[in-house]
Design a protein around this motif. Structure first.
Motif, PDB file in Angstrom:
ATOM      1  N   SER A  24      47.588 -47.899  13.965  1.00  0.00           N
ATOM      2  CA  SER A  24      47.124 -47.410  15.264  1.00  0.00           C
ATOM      3  C   SER A  24      46.183 -48.391  15.942  1.00  0.00           C
ATOM      4  O   SER A  24      46.010 -48.344  17.152  1.00  0.00           O
ATOM      5  N   PRO A  26      45.349 -51.979  17.366  1.00  0.00           N
ATOM      6  CA  PRO A  26      46.111 -53.190  17.743  1.00  0.00           C
ATOM      7  C   PRO A  26      45.736 -54.421  16.937  1.00  0.00           C
ATOM      8  O   PRO A  26      46.583 -55.285  16.698  1.00  0.00           O
ATOM      9  N   VAL A  71      43.371 -61.638  23.652  1.00  0.00           N
ATOM     10  CA  VAL A  71      43.546 -60.682  24.747  1.00  0.00           C
ATOM     11  C   VAL A  71      43.068 -59.297  24.319  1.00  0.00           C
ATOM     12  O   VAL A  71      42.437 -58.580  25.106  1.00  0.00           O
ATOM     13  N   ILE A  72      43.329 -58.914  23.050  1.00  0.00           N
ATOM     14  CA  ILE A  72      42.873 -57.604  22.573  1.00  0.00           C
ATOM     15  C   ILE A  72      41.359 -57.516  22.674  1.00  0.00           C
ATOM     16  O   ILE A  72      40.791 -56.535  23.185  1.00  0.00           O
ATOM     17  N   LEU A  74      39.401 -59.431  24.538  1.00  0.00           N
ATOM     18  CA  LEU A  74      38.978 -59.597  25.936  1.00  0.00           C
ATOM     19  C   LEU A  74      39.071 -58.278  26.690  1.00  0.00           C
ATOM     20  O   LEU A  74      38.193 -57.930  27.473  1.00  0.00           O
ATOM     21  N   LEU A  75      40.135 -57.518  26.433  1.00  0.00           N
ATOM     22  CA  LEU A  75      40.320 -56.264  27.146  1.00  0.00           C
ATOM     23  C   LEU A  75      39.552 -55.122  26.505  1.00  0.00           C
ATOM     24  O   LEU A  75      39.468 -54.041  27.065  1.00  0.00           O
ATOM     25  N   VAL A  77      40.368 -53.390  23.796  1.00  0.00           N
ATOM     26  CA  VAL A  77      41.209 -52.284  23.317  1.00  0.00           C
ATOM     27  C   VAL A  77      41.281 -52.289  21.790  1.00  0.00           C
ATOM     28  O   VAL A  77      42.202 -51.744  21.211  1.00  0.00           O
ATOM     29  N   GLU A  81      44.104 -45.992  18.523  1.00  0.00           N
ATOM     30  CA  GLU A  81      44.608 -45.058  19.503  1.00  0.00           C
ATOM     31  C   GLU A  81      45.248 -43.885  18.774  1.00  0.00           C
ATOM     32  O   GLU A  81      45.601 -43.989  17.608  1.00  0.00           O
TER      33      GLU A  81
ATOM     34  N   ARG B  32      56.094 -47.193  20.717  1.00  0.00           N
ATOM     35  CA  ARG B  32      54.684 -47.495  21.002  1.00  0.00           C
ATOM     36  C   ARG B  32      54.434 -47.499  22.505  1.00  0.00           C
ATOM     37  O   ARG B  32      55.329 -47.807  23.290  1.00  0.00           O
ATOM     38  N   ASN B  34      51.211 -48.792  23.764  1.00  0.00           N
ATOM     39  CA  ASN B  34      50.291 -49.886  24.095  1.00  0.00           C
ATOM     40  C   ASN B  34      51.115 -51.123  24.454  1.00  0.00           C
ATOM     41  O   ASN B  34      51.923 -51.583  23.646  1.00  0.00           O
ATOM     42  N   LEU B  36      50.452 -54.196  24.541  1.00  0.00           N
ATOM     43  CA  LEU B  36      50.254 -55.327  23.626  1.00  0.00           C
ATOM     44  C   LEU B  36      51.091 -55.166  22.365  1.00  0.00           C
ATOM     45  O   LEU B  36      51.711 -56.118  21.880  1.00  0.00           O
ATOM     46  N   VAL B  37      51.116 -53.932  21.817  1.00  0.00           N
ATOM     47  CA  VAL B  37      51.883 -53.713  20.593  1.00  0.00           C
ATOM     48  C   VAL B  37      53.383 -53.800  20.889  1.00  0.00           C
ATOM     49  O   VAL B  37      54.158 -54.303  20.055  1.00  0.00           O
ATOM     50  N   MET B  40      54.213 -57.332  20.675  1.00  0.00           N
ATOM     51  CA  MET B  40      54.346 -57.801  19.279  1.00  0.00           C
ATOM     52  C   MET B  40      55.706 -57.415  18.706  1.00  0.00           C
ATOM     53  O   MET B  40      56.298 -58.173  17.938  1.00  0.00           O
ATOM     54  N   VAL B  88      46.844 -58.701  31.229  1.00  0.00           N
ATOM     55  CA  VAL B  88      45.417 -58.833  31.546  1.00  0.00           C
ATOM     56  C   VAL B  88      45.140 -58.398  32.969  1.00  0.00           C
ATOM     57  O   VAL B  88      44.183 -57.655  33.238  1.00  0.00           O
TER      58      VAL B  88
END
Lengths: 180, 107
Positions: A24, A26, A71-72, A74-75, A77, A81, B32, B34, B36-37, B40, B88
């Motif tokens: 869950s 990232p 990026v994770i 930076l944001l 997040v 979750e 998913r 998200n 970002l995920v 991936m 972003v």
């Protein structure tokens, strides 16, 4: 020996891949992705693709996953979750059916056509560490800078376009507080 | 032990492993939320295809498969740069956005 390498690398790949889609957080998913990428690099070495294994570790595990983590962070997040809630009730069963269907169809195609794959090239040069170094790099270089040199030049244009486009996308316009 | 010595992984094993990896990546993109995920998981699918290219290059004795993987890696790097730039700029507008919130292109 080959079997042991295959089983260990396959376990790395599959554990990492499942980790990417079930963790869950990232950040944990990105770290699982690194495990998968290293497993694929081991497979590349086992298949006489030594240069690609090095590129896999440097570019994928090095640059791309670091970019993801960057990026994770930076944001902001980087927190877990809630995966238990499900907006569409049928989504996960349907996704499982689609996934199993894709796997089943591809495996059936591969198994039924396994005798159709025959040698058509001149053969991969096996790495020679005693003589004049790793011949895989030479062979790949002859291919990239010989037969596929136009495609190689086009990828350099692609990289420039990607970098310029990203700078334009993420740039904050000075003075206008509209998109800040 | 003679069974273990006889069972060397063939190209079919590698292709089946690549198919399973591709399936896991596809399921990940579907379940998913998200972004970002999901990205991936796309990388997982690209790696599955790379693995099958390399296995077939070995089997067919043709370096062209490895050359293709080289180009796929370059394009994947460019794709990640652009995709993360888009994510972003979306997240800057609405923090905590999921894939459902950005279904409309007009922000």
């Amino acid at each position: 020996m080959e079997l042991v390498v295959f089983v260990l690398a396959a376990a790395m790949i599959l554990v990492g891949a499942v980790g990417v889609i079930v963790r869950s957080n990232p950040v944990h998913a990105a770290l699982s992705l690194i495990l998968t990428l290293f497993g694929v690099a081991v497979m590349f070495v086992a298949q006489n693709a030594h240069f690609l294994a090095a590129v896999q570790v440097i570019v994928y595990a090095g640059a791309i996953v670091v970019l993801f983590l960057f990026v994770i962070m930076l944001l902001g997040v980087d927190r877990s979750e809630d995966l238990s809630s499900e907006p569409f009730k049928v989504q996960r069963p349907l996704a499982a059916i689609v996934g199993l269907g894709v796997i089943g169809l591809v495996v059936a195609a591969v198994v039924s056509s396994r005798d159709a794959i025959t040698v058509r090239g001149t053969g991969l040069n096996v790495a020679d560490t005693v003589g004049d170094g790793d011949t895989n790099i030479k062979q790949l270089a002859r291919s990239v800078f010989g037969d596929y040199v136009v495609a190689f030049e086009v990828t350099s244009v692609l990289l420039v376009v990607a970098v310029v486009g990203t700078v334009l996308l993420t740039r904050r316009v000075k003075g206008s507080g509209k998109d800040s | 032990m003679s069974f273990l010595a006889a069972a060397t992984p063939t190209t079919t094993w590698y292709l089946i492993l690549a198919a399973v990896l591709f399936g896991i990546g596809a399921v990940g993109v579907l379940v998913r939320r998200n972004p970002l995920v999901m990205f991936m998981c796309i990388e997982l699918m690209l790696n599955a295809v790379n693995l099958s290219f390399v296995a077939l290059a070995k089997k067919m004795g043709d370096i062209g498969g490895q050359t293709t993987v080289f180009f796929v890696m370059v394009v994947a790097a460019a794709e990640v740069v652009v995709g993360l730039g888009i994510i972003v700029s979306i997240m800057r507008r609405r923090p905590g956005a999921t894939a459902d919130d950005i279904s409309a292109l007009k922000g």
